[in-house]
Enzyme design. Sequence first.
Site, PDB file in Angstrom:
ATOM      1  CB  SER A   1      -8.338   0.540   5.889  1.00  0.00           C
ATOM      2  OG  SER A   1      -9.084   1.729   5.989  1.00  0.00           O
TER       3      SER A   1
ATOM      4  CE  LYS B   1      -3.880   1.960   2.691  1.00  0.00           C
ATOM      5  NZ  LYS B   1      -4.792   1.690   3.827  1.00  0.00           N
TER       6      LYS B   1
ATOM      7  CB  SER C   1      -8.019   3.525   3.021  1.00  0.00           C
ATOM      8  OG  SER C   1      -7.109   3.009   3.983  1.00  0.00           O
TER       9      SER C   1
END
Length: 471
Positions: free
Chosen positions: A184, A82, A160
């Site tokens: 997330s 990420k 996210s």
Amino acid sequence: MLPDTIPFASVRELAERIRARKLSPVELTEVYLDRLERIGPRLGAVVTVMRDAALEEARERERELRRGRWRGPLHGVPYGAKDLLATHNAPTSWGAAPYKDQRFDYDATVIRRLREAGAVLAAKLAMIELAGGMGYNEAGASFTGPCRTPWNLNFWSGGSSSGPGAAVAAGLVAFAIGSETSGSIITPAAFSGIAGLRPTYGLVSRHGAMALSWTLDKLGPMCRTADDCGLVLAAIAGPDPSDPTTRDVRFSYPFQRQEVPPKRRRLRIAVMKDSYEKAQPEVRENFLRALDVLRRFAEIAMDIALPDFPYGPAVSTIVDAEGASAFRDLIESGRVRELASPQGRVGGYAASLVTAVDYLHAMRLRAPMRRAWVEMFKKYDVLVAPSRSTVAYPIDKPFNQAYPGVTASSPIGASNLVGVPAISVSNGFGQNGLPTGIQFIGPTFSEKLLIEIAHRYQQATDWHKRRPMIG
């Protein structure tokens, strides 16, 4: 030419092939790089493909194998991170236009530990801007645009950690590292049909990771199977002097696993009250069928209420206050106007108005919350609930307009507040061919138990073996 099933193989399967010299780390890395470059843009899942660096690492892993050195189950296995994790050799954008060219001269601890374990970093993956810290209500809240689940490109992959969810599900990487403040990892795992593990707060170092809420943020693996999550977590867990919030706790996980778990008393699993009754019909039905599988090896207690606390207001207050502090310069400079989310452009100003009294009150509630959860876990080994009450949201609608009337409760905010771990795995499909998930939540540092339960569920089902028709 490698079989077309290889990009969807588990980490364990890849590790066995690589260790036996039946699969070349370079050849495998080239397969994933091709998919990242070819399919990644269609999904909106990738920020930076690290082709040169990845191939250099893969060649070194191959040379090591020739010399008889095998670093472990991640040796030569490509993964994605990420894009809130610092890497010295690629930008780290935090998903936000104001930071899209941002660079660091060091690697996050988890990146360094994965390199030491032999894993190959192939890409920085898309995310909701600032991990959603300024607020958002749409899939396009990122300078890279909406990230789509590969099961249906008209729907979101979840946030996210949207890029990690989509990339693992689509076979663009073997596994990924995501982050969770309040959902997330669990959400994109459910919406993308993969396994996602949120560790106990303090088990994995966050040094080099963007801070949104430093008392809530956690980093964890996103994989095809629960078993893979254990292999990855073993590489990244443990204390780190660079992150004083880490605990002196190690996590080990055997490569030579026992398929029949050791004998133990029959597990006690509590089904969270109000978590499934008002969920989408398909979510509810898949969840109830999953409980039938769990009853083969566990006692199921239905409709157990969480300890009674104002979890929602508390987590909102803490995230707002800590997020406004973390991004104070961005807010006060007015550069929040560059964010993609209309809500995000103004959310930081409202968050900045959280009073010290409200923040401290929310923080003080966490101690009695933790004590109450400790008492709950004396009665039950694990809490279970649908990972989300709906399937993935359409990318062309605000989230709050996607599925009106669905009002099921979720333990995500509460369990993040008390810092306990959770794992989500796929348990079927719902509307529009989209996956659904089931989450298991345990007491602090119960990751092995959660992985064992999720693994046993996956051994009895085949949802994790399904793959989207993309590529």
